[in-house]
Design a protein around this motif. Structure first.
Motif, PDB file in Angstrom:
ATOM      1  N   GLY A   1      -7.571  -0.038   1.235  1.00 34.50           N
ATOM      2  CA  GLY A   1      -7.468   1.388   1.565  1.00 34.50           C
ATOM      3  C   GLY A   1      -6.250   2.086   0.978  1.00 34.50           C
ATOM      4  N   LYS A   2      -5.609   1.484  -0.038  1.00 33.74           N
ATOM      5  CA  LYS A   2      -4.447   2.149  -0.647  1.00 33.74           C
ATOM      6  C   LYS A   2      -4.887   3.216  -1.646  1.00 33.74           C
ATOM      7  CE  LYS A   2      -0.665   0.688   0.051  1.00 33.74           C
ATOM      8  NZ  LYS A   2       0.259   1.032   1.151  1.00 33.74           N
ATOM      9  N   LEU A   3      -6.036   3.012  -2.243  1.00 26.94           N
ATOM     10  CA  LEU A   3      -6.576   3.964  -3.215  1.00 26.94           C
ATOM     11  C   LEU A   3      -8.056   4.141  -2.911  1.00 26.94           C
ATOM     12  CD1 LEU A   3      -5.298   2.361  -6.573  1.00 26.94           C
ATOM     13  CD2 LEU A   3      -4.324   4.367  -5.468  1.00 26.94           C
ATOM     14  N   ASP A   4      -8.591   5.348  -3.132  1.00 25.13           N
ATOM     15  CA  ASP A   4     -10.046   5.458  -3.052  1.00 25.13           C
ATOM     16  C   ASP A   4     -10.609   5.359  -4.480  1.00 25.13           C
ATOM     17  OD1 ASP A   4     -10.054   7.898  -4.340  1.00 25.13           O
ATOM     18  OD2 ASP A   4     -10.417   9.073  -2.537  1.00 25.13           O
ATOM     19  N   LEU A   5     -11.920   5.442  -4.592  1.00 26.77           N
ATOM     20  CA  LEU A   5     -12.520   5.187  -5.911  1.00 26.77           C
ATOM     21  C   LEU A   5     -12.110   6.208  -6.964  1.00 26.77           C
ATOM     22  CD1 LEU A   5     -16.173   3.892  -5.642  1.00 26.77           C
ATOM     23  CD2 LEU A   5     -14.093   2.692  -6.279  1.00 26.77           C
ATOM     24  N   THR A   6     -11.981   7.480  -6.593  1.00 26.72           N
ATOM     25  CA  THR A   6     -11.594   8.461  -7.614  1.00 26.72           C
ATOM     26  C   THR A   6     -10.167   8.181  -8.081  1.00 26.72           C
ATOM     27  OG1 THR A   6     -10.717  10.137  -6.076  1.00 26.72           O
ATOM     28  CG2 THR A   6     -13.062  10.249  -6.572  1.00 26.72           C
ATOM     29  N   GLN A   7      -9.325   7.685  -7.193  1.00 23.78           N
ATOM     30  CA  GLN A   7      -7.958   7.343  -7.592  1.00 23.78           C
ATOM     31  C   GLN A   7      -7.932   6.102  -8.485  1.00 23.78           C
ATOM     32  OE1 GLN A   7      -6.569   7.346  -3.452  1.00 23.78           O
ATOM     33  NE2 GLN A   7      -5.042   8.849  -4.072  1.00 23.78           N
ATOM     34  N   VAL A   8      -8.796   5.153  -8.156  1.00 30.05           N
ATOM     35  CA  VAL A   8      -8.923   3.963  -9.006  1.00 30.05           C
ATOM     36  C   VAL A   8      -9.345   4.391 -10.415  1.00 30.05           C
ATOM     37  CG1 VAL A   8     -10.399   1.953  -9.425  1.00 30.05           C
ATOM     38  CG2 VAL A   8      -9.418   2.324  -7.152  1.00 30.05           C
ATOM     39  N   GLU A   9     -10.317   5.297 -10.475  1.00 30.16           N
ATOM     40  CA  GLU A   9     -10.784   5.770 -11.782  1.00 30.16           C
ATOM     41  C   GLU A   9      -9.681   6.552 -12.498  1.00 30.16           C
ATOM     42  OE1 GLU A   9     -15.566   6.213 -10.910  1.00 30.16           O
ATOM     43  OE2 GLU A   9     -14.205   7.695 -10.094  1.00 30.16           O
ATOM     44  N   GLY A  10      -8.904   7.319 -11.748  1.00 33.78           N
ATOM     45  CA  GLY A  10      -7.779   8.048 -12.334  1.00 33.78           C
ATOM     46  C   GLY A  10      -6.774   7.090 -12.951  1.00 33.78           C
ATOM     47  N   LEU A  11      -6.532   5.999 -12.253  1.00 35.19           N
ATOM     48  CA  LEU A  11      -5.593   4.986 -12.755  1.00 35.19           C
ATOM     49  C   LEU A  11      -6.122   4.364 -14.045  1.00 35.19           C
ATOM     50  CD1 LEU A  11      -3.128   3.176 -12.411  1.00 35.19           C
ATOM     51  CD2 LEU A  11      -4.395   1.820 -10.762  1.00 35.19           C
ATOM     52  N   ALA A  12      -7.409   4.046 -14.068  1.00 37.96           N
ATOM     53  CA  ALA A  12      -8.016   3.484 -15.285  1.00 37.96           C
ATOM     54  C   ALA A  12      -7.883   4.483 -16.437  1.00 37.96           C
ATOM     55  CB  ALA A  12      -9.488   3.155 -15.049  1.00 37.96           C
ATOM     56  N   ASP A  13      -8.109   5.774 -16.134  1.00 41.75           N
ATOM     57  CA  ASP A  13      -8.003   6.799 -17.173  1.00 41.75           C
ATOM     58  C   ASP A  13      -6.567   6.938 -17.667  1.00 41.75           C
ATOM     59  OD1 ASP A  13     -10.659   7.232 -16.811  1.00 41.75           O
ATOM     60  OD2 ASP A  13     -10.454   9.144 -15.751  1.00 41.75           O
ATOM     61  N   LEU A  14      -5.615   6.800 -16.750  1.00 38.33           N
ATOM     62  CA  LEU A  14      -4.205   6.940 -17.135  1.00 38.33           C
ATOM     63  C   LEU A  14      -3.822   5.841 -18.130  1.00 38.33           C
ATOM     64  CD1 LEU A  14      -1.596   8.525 -16.666  1.00 38.33           C
ATOM     65  CD2 LEU A  14      -1.068   6.971 -14.795  1.00 38.33           C
ATOM     66  N   ILE A  15      -4.316   4.648 -17.873  1.00 33.39           N
ATOM     67  CA  ILE A  15      -3.986   3.534 -18.769  1.00 33.39           C
ATOM     68  C   ILE A  15      -4.641   3.739 -20.136  1.00 33.39           C
ATOM     69  CG2 ILE A  15      -4.283   1.037 -19.098  1.00 33.39           C
ATOM     70  CD1 ILE A  15      -4.023   0.830 -15.986  1.00 33.39           C
ATOM     71  N   GLU A  16      -5.813   4.376 -20.131  1.00 34.27           N
ATOM     72  CA  GLU A  16      -6.525   4.624 -21.385  1.00 34.27           C
ATOM     73  C   GLU A  16      -6.060   5.895 -22.097  1.00 34.27           C
ATOM     74  OE1 GLU A  16      -8.986   2.818 -22.938  1.00 34.27           O
ATOM     75  OE2 GLU A  16      -8.505   1.270 -21.466  1.00 34.27           O
ATOM     76  N   ALA A  17      -5.301   6.750 -21.406  1.00 37.71           N
ATOM     77  CA  ALA A  17      -4.987   8.080 -21.953  1.00 37.71           C
ATOM     78  C   ALA A  17      -4.276   7.997 -23.300  1.00 37.71           C
ATOM     79  CB  ALA A  17      -4.142   8.859 -20.958  1.00 37.71           C
ATOM     80  N   GLU A  18      -4.746   8.806 -24.244  1.00 38.20           N
ATOM     81  CA  GLU A  18      -4.137   8.835 -25.571  1.00 38.20           C
ATOM     82  C   GLU A  18      -3.307  10.094 -25.783  1.00 38.20           C
ATOM     83  OE1 GLU A  18      -6.853   7.301 -28.937  1.00 38.20           O
ATOM     84  OE2 GLU A  18      -8.202   8.058 -27.402  1.00 38.20           O
ATOM     85  N   THR A  19      -3.590  11.149 -25.044  1.00 37.94           N
ATOM     86  CA  THR A  19      -2.863  12.405 -25.238  1.00 37.94           C
ATOM     87  C   THR A  19      -2.195  12.807 -23.920  1.00 37.94           C
ATOM     88  OG1 THR A  19      -4.622  13.926 -24.552  1.00 37.94           O
ATOM     89  CG2 THR A  19      -4.718  13.113 -26.822  1.00 37.94           C
ATOM     90  N   PRO A  20      -1.137  13.630 -24.003  1.00 35.11           N
ATOM     91  CA  PRO A  20      -0.451  14.054 -22.777  1.00 35.11           C
ATOM     92  C   PRO A  20      -1.396  14.778 -21.816  1.00 35.11           C
ATOM     93  CG  PRO A  20       0.796  14.721 -24.722  1.00 35.11           C
ATOM     94  CD  PRO A  20      -0.492  14.164 -25.216  1.00 35.11           C
ATOM     95  N   GLN A  21      -2.315  15.554 -22.369  1.00 33.65           N
ATOM     96  CA  GLN A  21      -3.239  16.284 -21.501  1.00 33.65           C
ATOM     97  C   GLN A  21      -4.162  15.330 -20.739  1.00 33.65           C
ATOM     98  OE1 GLN A  21      -2.392  17.054 -24.573  1.00 33.65           O
ATOM     99  NE2 GLN A  21      -2.337  19.255 -24.910  1.00 33.65           N
ATOM    100  N   GLN A  22      -4.608  14.280 -21.415  1.00 32.47           N
ATOM    101  CA  GLN A  22      -5.445  13.287 -20.731  1.00 32.47           C
ATOM    102  C   GLN A  22      -4.649  12.599 -19.627  1.00 32.47           C
ATOM    103  OE1 GLN A  22      -6.759  10.811 -24.099  1.00 32.47           O
ATOM    104  NE2 GLN A  22      -8.843  11.311 -23.502  1.00 32.47           N
ATOM    105  N   ALA A  23      -3.395  12.282 -19.945  1.00 33.67           N
ATOM    106  CA  ALA A  23      -2.558  11.601 -18.958  1.00 33.67           C
ATOM    107  C   ALA A  23      -2.329  12.498 -17.744  1.00 33.67           C
ATOM    108  CB  ALA A  23      -1.222  11.205 -19.589  1.00 33.67           C
ATOM    109  N   ALA A  24      -2.091  13.795 -17.999  1.00 40.02           N
ATOM    110  CA  ALA A  24      -1.832  14.720 -16.887  1.00 40.02           C
ATOM    111  C   ALA A  24      -3.057  14.819 -15.984  1.00 40.02           C
ATOM    112  CB  ALA A  24      -1.462  16.099 -17.435  1.00 40.02           C
ATOM    113  N   GLN A  25      -4.219  14.895 -16.592  1.00 43.45           N
ATOM    114  CA  GLN A  25      -5.455  14.983 -15.796  1.00 43.45           C
ATOM    115  C   GLN A  25      -5.659  13.710 -14.971  1.00 43.45           C
ATOM    116  OE1 GLN A  25      -9.145  16.919 -17.173  1.00 43.45           O
ATOM    117  NE2 GLN A  25     -10.050  14.903 -17.295  1.00 43.45           N
ATOM    118  N   ALA A  26      -5.411  12.564 -15.605  1.00 42.64           N
ATOM    119  CA  ALA A  26      -5.585  11.284 -14.904  1.00 42.64           C
ATOM    120  C   ALA A  26      -4.602  11.175 -13.740  1.00 42.64           C
ATOM    121  CB  ALA A  26      -5.394  10.131 -15.879  1.00 42.64           C
TER     122      ALA A  26
END
Ligand code: GDP
Length: 435
Positions: free
Chosen positions: A118-143
């Protein structure tokens, strides 16, 4: 009982520092036997790290301890920050692997435990995955916004409103006809309509955030020698280029990747779709056709020195942008819908990039970080809306309650509040080991 897991959480290869992370009930005892003590939680402590079997020194480094549930996974977590050389890292990993209470972590297993606890919900888990994959600052900010729970708050807010409506509406079901003064299920319809309207607006976002996350594909077409590969190279060398022009030449399809307004854009040169005469070429044509099908936009390149665009009938639609290339060689009568561009002089390049961004709809309106980023969420919301609309039209109270319950479940699936066992393997498969 979960086994205690460990993994190298920093990247592979030589580095100044490597981080090896552990999570589970055996963290305390492992730190104790390998460093002589369990450090004070959340304080970096310098320690000599030893192999418990023969007391050999493995390295001297920083050791951290996070006492569960105040940790990333919600369990006890330990970290060794050691020198990032292969011998040190492999020595430490091998030593950990020999200990009976420890097991090497699989991909995404730390995050999976954070979700399970219960530390993260699924959208947060997906955000974390996106952050690791982010290539641009805008992608990172959204993640990051998503990881911070921007989407959780939105979807949970709607869910809570529906749960409340259901509870109120169902209160009437326990009474007999005479006792209930009015149809309570009908009375909550205005509240439900507000949620349905909010979801409708949310869904009609034009897919901007999803494009930022996924990136887009632009395919260059045109006859041989019109200058497609020159244009691709020029674009890849422009200010917009993020990754080195990856000339991933897979027979007949050349790619480059640029960032336009923070959105990764894959440029594909199909090298002209020709009639295939032999088998190998036929494969190239098939690839080119596939690239065209997947294109978000087609750049149709004409040679300004050869063809007069007025004479040339190129299919014009929302998906196609026509370019009069080699504009340094010839200036036709300007046609509004055709962009003059020269890869040689750079003429028209700025306008081309602007037009691309515009046509691809890459610039997001401010959405407060609550934009739809995934097809998974979109589908669940569409399902939810179907159930809400059915609820609104339903006159039978019992059936109406069932529709509302289904709508609540649809929202719960996004954040992982309800049974999502079937989704978890897919979602966590995106992660690397150590995360
Ligand atoms: P492709 O077959 O469509 O990929 O075309 P290329 O990029 O290989 O270019 C074909 C020829 O056109 C080459 O000789 C290029 O040097 C030339 N060329 C490409 N772009 C331009 C341009 O903007 N102006 C001029 N004058 N020549 C160009």
């Amino acid at each position: 009982m979960n086994k205690t897991i460990f993994a190298l959480s920093s990247g592979g290869g030589r580095a100044g520092v490597a981080v090896i992370r552990l999570s589970g009930t055996a963290v305390r005892s492992t730190l104790q036997t390998m460093t002589g003590k369990v450090p004070e939680p959340r304080y970096a402590t310098l320690a000599t790290i030893r192999d418990p079997e023969n007391k050999a020194v493995l390295d001297k480094g920083l050791v951290l301890f996070f006492s569960g549930p105040h940790s990333f996974t919600g369990e006890d977590v330990g970290e060794f920050h050691v020198h990032g050389g292969p011998a040190v890292v492999e020595g430490l990993l091998a030593c950990l692997a020999r200990q009976p209470d420890l097991v090497a972590a699989g991909p995404g297993q730390f995050t999976r435990r954070a979700f399970d606890n219960g530390k993260l919900d699924l959208t947060q888990v997906e955000g974390l995955a996106d952050l690791i994959e982010a290539e641009t600052p805008q992608q990172a900010a959204q993640a990051l916004r998503q990881m911070d729970g921007a989407l959780s708050r939105l979807y949970e807010g709607w869910r809570t409103a529906l749960v409340r409506a259901l509870a109120y509406g169902e209160a009437g079901l326990d009474f007999s006809d005479e006792e209930v003064p009015e149809d309570l299920m009908a009375a909550v319809k205005p509240d439900v309509a507000v949620v349905a309207q909010a979801i409708t607006v949310h869904l009609a976002d034009g897919g901007v955030a999803q494009r930022l996350r996924d990136g887009v594909t632009v395919v260059l077409t045109g006859k041989p020698n019109v200058g497609k590969s020159s244009l691709l190279n020029r674009l890849a060398q422009s200010d917009a280029a993020i990754v080195s022009a990856r000339p991933g030449t897979t027979r007949d399809v050349v790619k480059a990747r640029i960032a336009l307004d923070g959105v990764p854009v894959t440029l594909v040169d199909t090298a002209g779709i020709r009639d295939a005469e032999d088998e190998i070429e036929a494969e190239g044509v098939r690839r080119a056709e596939r690239a065209l099908e997947e294109a978000d936009l087609v750049l149709h390149v004409l040679d300004a020195s050869e063809e007069d665009p007025a004479m040339f009938h190129v299919k014009q639609d929302d998906q196609t942008l026509i370019i009069a290339h080699k504009s340094d060689l010839n200036h036709w009568q300007q046609e509004a819908h055709i962009l003059p561009v020269s890869s040689k002089t750079g003429e028209g390049m700025e306008i081309l990039l602007h037009t691309l961004s515009d046509r691809l709809g890459l610039v997001a309106d401010a959405q407060g970080g609550q934009a739809l980023t995934r097809t998974r969420h979109r589908q669940a919301l569409e399902d939810c809306l179907v159930h809400l609309n059915r609820f609104m039209a339903q006159t039978d109270t019992v059936l109406a309650a069932e529709d509302l319950r289904l709508a609540i479940r649809d929202l719960g699936r996004i954040t992982g509040r309800v049974d999502v066992e079937d989704l978890l393997d897919v979602i966590f498969a995106d992660f690397c080991i150590g995360k």
